[in-house]
Design a protein around this motif. Structure first.
Motif, PDB file in Angstrom:
ATOM      1  N   ALA A  39      24.783  -3.290 -32.162  1.00  0.00           N
ATOM      2  CA  ALA A  39      23.575  -3.371 -31.336  1.00  0.00           C
ATOM      3  C   ALA A  39      22.416  -3.964 -32.131  1.00  0.00           C
ATOM      4  O   ALA A  39      21.639  -4.785 -31.617  1.00  0.00           O
ATOM      5  CB  ALA A  39      23.209  -1.984 -30.811  1.00  0.00           C
ATOM      6  N   GLU A  40      22.314  -3.576 -33.394  1.00  0.00           N
ATOM      7  CA  GLU A  40      21.247  -4.105 -34.247  1.00  0.00           C
ATOM      8  C   GLU A  40      21.435  -5.595 -34.493  1.00  0.00           C
ATOM      9  O   GLU A  40      20.467  -6.368 -34.476  1.00  0.00           O
ATOM     10  CB  GLU A  40      21.227  -3.350 -35.575  1.00  0.00           C
ATOM     11  N   GLY A  41      22.665  -6.025 -34.717  1.00  0.00           N
ATOM     12  CA  GLY A  41      22.917  -7.439 -34.955  1.00  0.00           C
ATOM     13  C   GLY A  41      22.537  -8.298 -33.764  1.00  0.00           C
ATOM     14  O   GLY A  41      21.900  -9.351 -33.916  1.00  0.00           O
ATOM     15  N   LEU A  82      18.434 -11.832 -31.038  1.00  0.00           N
ATOM     16  CA  LEU A  82      17.574 -12.158 -29.896  1.00  0.00           C
ATOM     17  C   LEU A  82      16.096 -12.139 -30.276  1.00  0.00           C
ATOM     18  O   LEU A  82      15.296 -12.909 -29.734  1.00  0.00           O
ATOM     19  CB  LEU A  82      17.836 -11.175 -28.755  1.00  0.00           C
ATOM     20  N   GLU A  83      15.741 -11.262 -31.219  1.00  0.00           N
ATOM     21  CA  GLU A  83      14.346 -11.157 -31.645  1.00  0.00           C
ATOM     22  C   GLU A  83      14.018 -12.087 -32.807  1.00  0.00           C
ATOM     23  O   GLU A  83      12.888 -12.087 -33.304  1.00  0.00           O
ATOM     24  CB  GLU A  83      14.038  -9.711 -32.030  1.00  0.00           C
TER      25      GLU A  83
END
Length: 255
Positions: A238-240, A245-246
């Motif tokens: 999820a962090e990756g 995206l950010e």
């Protein structure tokens, strides 16, 4: 711990030194028995992302086992110690062998159990056991044959010949041959790159590759699918995706 090993930490990297320069970093029986625990300790340390194995002194990664101990070992003991040098392969973290100099016998078997082998051009490789009326007994026959193919493995081991780092790279025995003064930089660059990757994905991928290599295609693909599905549920995944995206570097936590 015996005097033969030395462990250093630098950021996310841990280096296990084979530290017997006067003896060409030969590996004693006591050192063999200590190695698996060294790797278990580093695997349990979440701050360590990458492990490097290298020889002290600049003349040898390791010239093999300590020949002075050979005739003192009972056959039953020899059979049981064979998997001690496979500790890097069992470690779930990436392991790099940083090779400079002679890499022979048990020293080469230790290097082959690592995930990556970076070597200086002056390094040489051999399985000289046949010259002593013996064969490699700590994984060398099987790991070498899988890396370089049966034809080259037979030539290499049945003759006991030495090969250069350049030839070892062409054969696929090592990952990369580098100029003699470039080993530290090459190892550091690879270690830093690996340390930036998601720890769970790294250890899962290492397991899938290692176990899948000896399984049927169907079983290996099933292992891959299950590992892929499990990783989709992790914080690191999820962090990756979120970091991508950010447009920021990910902050992986290994969970």
């Amino acid at each position: 711990m015996s005097d033969g090993w030395r462990v250093e930490r630098q950021g996310a990297r841990a280096t296990i030194w084979i530290d017997r320069p006067p003896k060409m970093n030969t590996i004693t029986v006591a050192m063999r028995h200590e190695l698996p625990q060294l790797f278990r300790d580093l695997e349990a340390n979440d701050a360590v992302r990458v492990v490097v194995v290298r020889g002290a002194g600049g003349a040898a990664f390791s010239a093999g086992g300590d020949v002075s101990e050979f005739l003192a070992q009972a056959p039953a003991d020899l059979e049981q110690w064979g998997d001690t040098l496979g500790a890097p392969e069992r470690c779930r973290k990436p392991v790099i062998a940083a090779i400079d100099g002679h890499t022979l016998g048990a020293g080469l078997e230790l290097a082959l159990a690592c995930d990556f082998r970076l070597a200086t051009l002056r390094s040489e490789f051999a399985f000289p056991e046949i010259r002593l009326g013996m064969i490699p007994g700590s994984g060398g026959t099987q790991r070498a044959a899988r890396l370089i193919g049966m034809t080259r493995a037979k030539l290499f081991m049945l003759t006991g010949q030495r090969i250069s780092a350049a030839r070892a790279e062409v054969w696929g025995l090592i990952t990369q041959a580098v100029p003699n003064d470039a080993l530290d930089g090459a190892v550091g660059e690879l270690a830093d790159e690996l340390a930036e990757r998601a720890p769970l994905a790294l250890r899962t991928l290492k397991t899938v590759l290692n176990r899948g290599a000896d399984a049927s295609v169907e079983a290996a693909l099933e292992l891959e699918r299950k590992a892929y599905a499990w990783l989709r549920s992790t914080h690191d995944y999820a962090e990756g995706v979120t970091a991508f995206l950010e447009k920021r570097p990910p902050q992986y936590r290994g969970r």
